[in-house]
Scaffold this motif. Structure first.
Motif, PDB file in Angstrom:
ATOM      1  N   PRO A  33       2.728  -6.115 -14.417  1.00 19.69           N
ATOM      2  CA  PRO A  33       3.333  -6.320 -15.738  1.00 19.69           C
ATOM      3  C   PRO A  33       4.319  -5.188 -16.047  1.00 19.69           C
ATOM      4  CG  PRO A  33       0.914  -6.219 -15.885  1.00 19.69           C
ATOM      5  CD  PRO A  33       1.275  -5.873 -14.484  1.00 19.69           C
ATOM      6  N   VAL A  34       5.447  -5.544 -16.652  1.00 19.70           N
ATOM      7  CA  VAL A  34       6.453  -4.552 -17.058  1.00 19.70           C
ATOM      8  C   VAL A  34       6.615  -4.698 -18.576  1.00 19.70           C
ATOM      9  CG1 VAL A  34       8.885  -3.882 -16.821  1.00 19.70           C
ATOM     10  CG2 VAL A  34       7.623  -4.721 -14.815  1.00 19.70           C
ATOM     11  N   THR A  82      -2.124  -7.687 -11.647  1.00 16.90           N
ATOM     12  CA  THR A  82      -2.625  -6.310 -11.713  1.00 16.90           C
ATOM     13  C   THR A  82      -2.964  -5.769 -10.328  1.00 16.90           C
ATOM     14  OG1 THR A  82      -4.726  -7.279 -12.333  1.00 16.90           O
ATOM     15  CG2 THR A  82      -3.407  -6.345 -14.104  1.00 16.90           C
ATOM     16  N   ALA A  83      -3.017  -6.657  -9.316  1.00 17.30           N
ATOM     17  CA  ALA A  83      -3.216  -6.241  -7.922  1.00 17.30           C
ATOM     18  C   ALA A  83      -2.760  -7.381  -7.021  1.00 17.30           C
ATOM     19  CB  ALA A  83      -4.696  -5.940  -7.666  1.00 17.30           C
ATOM     20  N   PRO A  84      -2.405  -7.069  -5.751  1.00 13.94           N
ATOM     21  CA  PRO A  84      -1.987  -8.134  -4.837  1.00 13.94           C
ATOM     22  C   PRO A  84      -3.191  -8.818  -4.186  1.00 13.94           C
ATOM     23  CG  PRO A  84      -1.850  -6.023  -3.735  1.00 13.94           C
ATOM     24  CD  PRO A  84      -2.301  -5.735  -5.134  1.00 13.94           C
ATOM     25  N   TYR A 120      -0.524   3.873 -10.203  1.00 16.01           N
ATOM     26  CA  TYR A 120      -1.288   2.777  -9.591  1.00 16.01           C
ATOM     27  C   TYR A 120      -2.046   3.292  -8.384  1.00 16.01           C
ATOM     28  CZ  TYR A 120      -2.379  -1.600  -7.203  1.00 16.01           C
ATOM     29  OH  TYR A 120      -3.032  -2.625  -6.584  1.00 16.01           O
ATOM     30  N   MET A 121      -3.349   3.058  -8.355  1.00 11.43           N
ATOM     31  CA  MET A 121      -4.194   3.555  -7.257  1.00 11.43           C
ATOM     32  C   MET A 121      -4.862   2.417  -6.500  1.00 11.43           C
ATOM     33  SD  MET A 121      -3.966   6.840  -7.734  1.00 11.43           S
ATOM     34  CE  MET A 121      -5.389   7.723  -7.089  1.00 11.43           C
ATOM     35  N   GLY A 122      -4.570   1.167  -6.849  1.00  3.39           N
ATOM     36  CA  GLY A 122      -5.316   0.024  -6.294  1.00  3.39           C
ATOM     37  C   GLY A 122      -4.839  -0.396  -4.912  1.00  3.39           C
ATOM     38  N   ALA A 123      -5.227  -1.601  -4.523  1.00  5.36           N
ATOM     39  CA  ALA A 123      -4.887  -2.176  -3.214  1.00  5.36           C
ATOM     40  C   ALA A 123      -3.370  -2.326  -3.107  1.00  5.36           C
ATOM     41  CB  ALA A 123      -5.562  -3.536  -3.077  1.00  5.36           C
ATOM     42  N   LYS A 124      -2.848  -2.156  -1.869  1.00  7.71           N
ATOM     43  CA  LYS A 124      -1.393  -2.160  -1.709  1.00  7.71           C
ATOM     44  C   LYS A 124      -0.841  -3.414  -1.041  1.00  7.71           C
ATOM     45  CE  LYS A 124      -0.535   2.614  -2.450  1.00  7.71           C
ATOM     46  NZ  LYS A 124      -0.029   3.892  -1.995  1.00  7.71           N
TER      47      LYS A 124
END
Ligand code: TXA
Ligand code: MG
Length: 317
Positions: free
Chosen positions: A296-297, A238-240, A252-256
């Motif tokens: 997730p896809v 869900t995030a890197p 998606y607005m989270g960490a890149k």
């Protein structure tokens, strides 16, 4: 050095001449780029296996401009005819019984008594196959087990000097390989998820029994580890982590992370499939990353093919 040729009058003539001379020419299809050669020429087919580093037990798909050309080599059952009428030209491969008098090289079919055939739908592939007039064996244009090529640059980067010629046709629109249905046995079986979805097939085939994610010797290409980038893939993330690259899907607005791509901000699975290998190549080329995390896809429609590629790409053996 790989020669890149433009699909104009001269380019088509040069590519066809190379095929006539038993050489490999890589070409675009609607799914991914293929490494094509004359399927009836043993030496030409052997060059494909050598260039790809492909095990000789793994058979190739035979491509042609029309069903009639393929019907000289494969037994079309009524169900095969129906599928061909509905989906060709298009990203569906049929595994059928090979005709005993077929002149297709036994190398191309790995000595099996079945043969995988398809009529691709891409203007460059269609014109080339029509002008050549004979069947062309063509696996995806990547070294065995590695990321699929959806642009000419992917081919020149992943094969430093094994591929003499590529006829160019931009990015391939679907971005994942054809769906494979085996019609050679009692009941139809789905051997590979692809850009034609089980829902698309349902009106003709009903619910398909799948063979997927098994290392079944009757489908030698279905080995678990496949489509793999150099960096490790971490799925359903869900995030890197700080040192990872991130392949997102949907808003998606989270960490890149260290590098970032979004398969489809709108959450469109067709757009995601078309971007999948493009973005995996790009993220994989980032310096100093410690793996690629993937969002997730959804497991539906062409998402089944995307998840199949991601799972195999993340497998360690
Ligand atoms: O979209 C595509 O299908 C692309 C483009 C270039 O047409 N081609 C492609 O080829 O994906 P390749 O070689 O990467 O994958 C072909 C798959 C392999 O998994 C192989 O084992 C399977 O088809 N196959 C070929 N002949 C078969 C047969 N007689 N029985 C079962 N599986 C077969
Ligand atoms: Mg392949």
């Amino acid at each position: 050095m790989t020669r890149l040729i433009i699909p104009d009058e001269r380019g088509f003539a040069a590519a066809v001449e190379d095929w006539q001379n038993g050489e490999i020419v890589a070409f675009p299809t609607e799914t991914v780029y293929g490494l094509g050669a004359d399927a009836t020429n043993d030496d030409a087919v052997a060059k494909i296996y050598e260039a790809k580093g492909r095990p000789s037990i793994n058979p190739l798909i035979i491509h042609a401009a029309d069903k009639e050309t393929l019907a000289a080599h494969a037994e079309f059952t009524p169900l095969a005819d129906e599928l061909a009428t509905r989906f060709w030209p298009g990203p569906l491969t049929l595994v059928l019984k090979k005709k005993p008098d077929s002149t297709i090289s036994a190398n191309a079919t790995a000595g099996l008594d079945t043969i995988a055939v398809r009529v691709p739908n891409h203007p460059v592939a269609r014109r080339l196959l029509k002008e050549f007039g004979r069947p062309v064996a063509a696996p995806s244009a990547n070294p065995s087990g590695q990321l699929t090529s959806t642009t000419p640059k992917h081919i020149t980067q992943s094969f430093p000097d094994q591929i003499p010629t590529v006829i160019i046709g931009g990015r391939t629109p679907h971005g994942v390989e054809s769906t494979i249905i085996d019609l050679s046995g009692e009941t139809p079986r789905l051997l590979r998820y692809g850009s034609i979805t089980p829902e698309d097939l349902k009106p003709v085939l009903g619910d398909l029994e799948t063979l997927l994610v098994t290392n079944n010797p009757s489908a030698p290409g279905q080995l678990l580890r496949h489509y793999a980038p150099r960096n490790a893939l971490r799925l359903n993330a869900t995030a890197p982590e700080d040192d990872e690259a991130y392949l997102a899907f949907g808003p998606y607005m989270g960490a890149k992370g260290k590098a970032f791509k979004n398969l489809s901000e709108a959450g469109d699975l067709h757009e995601a499939a078309s971007n999948l290998f493009m973005y995996l190549h790009e993220l994989d080329d980032t310096d100093g990353i410690d793996g690629i995390a993937v969002a997730p896809v959804p497991e539906l429609g062409i998402g089944l093919a995307i998840n199949d590629r991601l799972r195999r790409g993340s497998a360690t053996e």
